[in-house]
Design an enzyme around this catalytic site. Structure first.
Site, short mmCIF file in Angstrom:
data_model
loop_
_atom_site.label_atom_id
_atom_site.label_comp_id
_atom_site.label_asym_id
_atom_site.label_seq_id
_atom_site.Cartn_x
_atom_site.Cartn_y
_atom_site.Cartn_z
CG ASP A 95 -2.08 0.92 1.13
OD1 ASP A 95 -2.27 1.51 0.05
OD2 ASP A 95 -2.80 1.07 2.14
N GLY A 96 0.37 2.30 -0.65
CA GLY A 96 1.03 3.61 -0.57
C GLY A 96 1.69 4.09 -1.85
NE ARG A 122 -1.48 6.52 1.20
CZ ARG A 122 -1.64 5.54 2.07
NH1 ARG A 122 -1.45 5.76 3.35
NH2 ARG A 122 -2.00 4.34 1.65
CG HIS A 124 0.27 2.30 -9.55
ND1 HIS A 124 -0.02 1.90 -8.27
CD2 HIS A 124 -0.81 3.04 -9.96
CE1 HIS A 124 -1.22 2.36 -7.93
NE2 HIS A 124 -1.71 3.06 -8.93
CB SER A 175 -8.56 -5.52 -4.05
OG SER A 175 -9.13 -4.25 -4.25
CD1 TRP A 183 -12.89 -4.96 -9.97
CD2 TRP A 183 -12.30 -4.27 -12.01
NE1 TRP A 183 -12.31 -6.02 -10.63
CE2 TRP A 183 -11.95 -5.63 -11.88
CE3 TRP A 183 -12.03 -3.61 -13.22
CZ2 TRP A 183 -11.34 -6.35 -12.91
CZ3 TRP A 183 -11.43 -4.34 -14.24
CH2 TRP A 183 -11.09 -5.68 -14.09
CG LEU A 234 8.90 -17.40 -3.69
CD1 LEU A 234 8.71 -17.35 -2.17
CD2 LEU A 234 9.33 -16.02 -4.21
NE ARG A 244 -3.14 -1.65 4.26
CZ ARG A 244 -4.40 -1.67 3.89
NH1 ARG A 244 -5.23 -2.54 4.41
NH2 ARG A 244 -4.85 -0.83 2.98
CG LEU A 298 -7.13 -8.91 6.61
CD1 LEU A 298 -5.63 -9.03 6.57
CD2 LEU A 298 -7.71 -9.90 7.62
C1 FPP Z 1 -1.48 0.33 -3.47
O1 FPP Z 1 -1.14 1.65 -3.66
C2 FPP Z 1 -1.06 -0.53 -4.56
C3 FPP Z 1 -1.89 -1.09 -5.50
C4 FPP Z 1 -3.32 -0.93 -5.54
C5 FPP Z 1 -1.37 -1.92 -6.56
C6 FPP Z 1 -0.12 -2.64 -6.30
C7 FPP Z 1 0.45 -3.02 -7.55
C8 FPP Z 1 1.74 -3.00 -7.85
C9 FPP Z 1 2.81 -2.60 -6.91
C10 FPP Z 1 2.07 -3.39 -9.20
C11 FPP Z 1 2.89 -4.60 -9.42
C12 FPP Z 1 2.49 -5.92 -9.00
C13 FPP Z 1 3.04 -7.04 -9.53
C14 FPP Z 1 2.74 -8.34 -8.95
C15 FPP Z 1 3.97 -6.99 -10.69
P1 FPP Z 1 -2.30 2.72 -3.70
O2 FPP Z 1 -2.50 3.12 -5.12
O3 FPP Z 1 -3.51 2.16 -3.03
O4 FPP Z 1 -1.65 3.87 -2.88
P2 FPP Z 1 -2.40 5.01 -2.04
O5 FPP Z 1 -3.22 4.30 -0.99
O6 FPP Z 1 -1.26 5.77 -1.47
O7 FPP Z 1 -3.21 5.79 -3.01
#
Ligand code: FPP
Length: 243
Positions: free
Chosen positions: A23-24, A27, A40, A68, A72, A134, A191, A198
């Site tokens: 997460d994050g 931000r 991302h 998740s 969407w 793994l 997390r 969760l």
């Molecule tokens: C949360 O950050 C992250 C996600 C929703 C997506 C996570 C995906 C990746 C790191 C891409 C790569 C994955 C693989 C397996 C190659 P957020 O956008 O919710 O951040 P925020 O809460 O700060 O807005």
């Protein structure tokens, strides 16, 4: 150096399965005056680092929450970008991963998303299922409640066809009808970004998991912090309800 920390890991007390809520990214982007997309992209680099480290320490199972069932709700632009980024990153990495004996699987609902999977990725994943290093689970279109509904549907169907009786339903039967069938439950859930919830992730499987939260935003999550979470886990006493 993280290598020095690795030597402190007690190999006898290794968590078998670590699950991560990454997460994050958004931000991180805001903090660094970049757009969310860049966040991302940096998040993908962190995934690479952590997967490499997981291989290095001989971890058995690593599950990462990539997309998740709730994601969407983001803008169409961000959703499309995220799905493409995840697929493209896997296309780039998958040969290297399989060479490193990584066994890769997607866990999540097939609904809505089936057409977004890249054929090469799916075929390479299937070929990796003989690998015994793994086990990397990429949670895609994953929602814990959806997973339970799909599990109950499978069980109900088996009752309807007379294959099983209602009183045969057991914890094992539920576990065996989840996307994670046959895998150990996560010992440790990490997390990032300071949130402590969760968010519909592995809700059945985490009944006895240990949790480790950090304020670090996912793109900044380091090998060192990953190892630290394992060292902290190894100090905990797990009782599984016993005294
Ligand atoms: C949360 O950050 C992250 C996600 C929703 C997506 C996570 C995906 C990746 C790191 C891409 C790569 C994955 C693989 C397996 C190659 P957020 O956008 O919710 O951040 P925020 O809460 O700060 O807005």
């Amino acid at each position: 150096m993280y290598k020095k920390l690795i030597s402190q890991i007690d190999k006898e007390q290794m968590p078998e399965h670590i699950a991560i809520i990454m997460d994050g990214n958004g931000r991180w982007a805001e903090k660094n005056s970049k757009n969310r997309i860049k966040g991302h992209k940096e998040g993908v680099k962190a995934v690479r680092r952590i997967v490499e480290t997981a291989v290095e320490i001989d971890l058995n199972y690593l599950t990462v929450y990539a997309f998740s069932t709730e994601n969407w709700r983001r803008s169409k632009h961000e959703v499309n970008y995220l799905l493409k980024l995840i697929m493209n990153s896997l296309i780039d990495e998958i040969d290297e991963l399989t060479k490193n004996n990584v066994n890769i699987r997607f866990i999540g609902s097939q609904q809505e998303i089936e057409k977004r999977y890249n054929k090469k990725v799916i075929e390479t994943c299937k070929r990796s299922w003989n690998n015994n290093g793994l086990h990397l689970n990429v949670a895609m279109n994953y929602g814990g409640r959806r997973e339970l509904i799909e599990s109950f549907q499978k069980i109900a169907n088996n009752i309807q066809t007379g294959e099983i009786d209602i009183d045969e339903i057991s914890e094992k039967m539920v576990s065996d009808s989840l996307y994670t069938a046959g895998m150990p439950d996560p010992d440790l859930v990490i997390r990032t970004s300071g949130e402590e919830r969760l968010s519909n992730f592995l809700i059945w499987q985490t009944a006895y998991s240990e949790f480790w939260f950090t304020k670090t935003l996912w793109p900044d999550f380091s090998r060192k912090e990953f190892i630290k979470s394992i060292l902290d886990f190894q100090k905990r006493k797990r009782r599984f309800g016993a005294r």
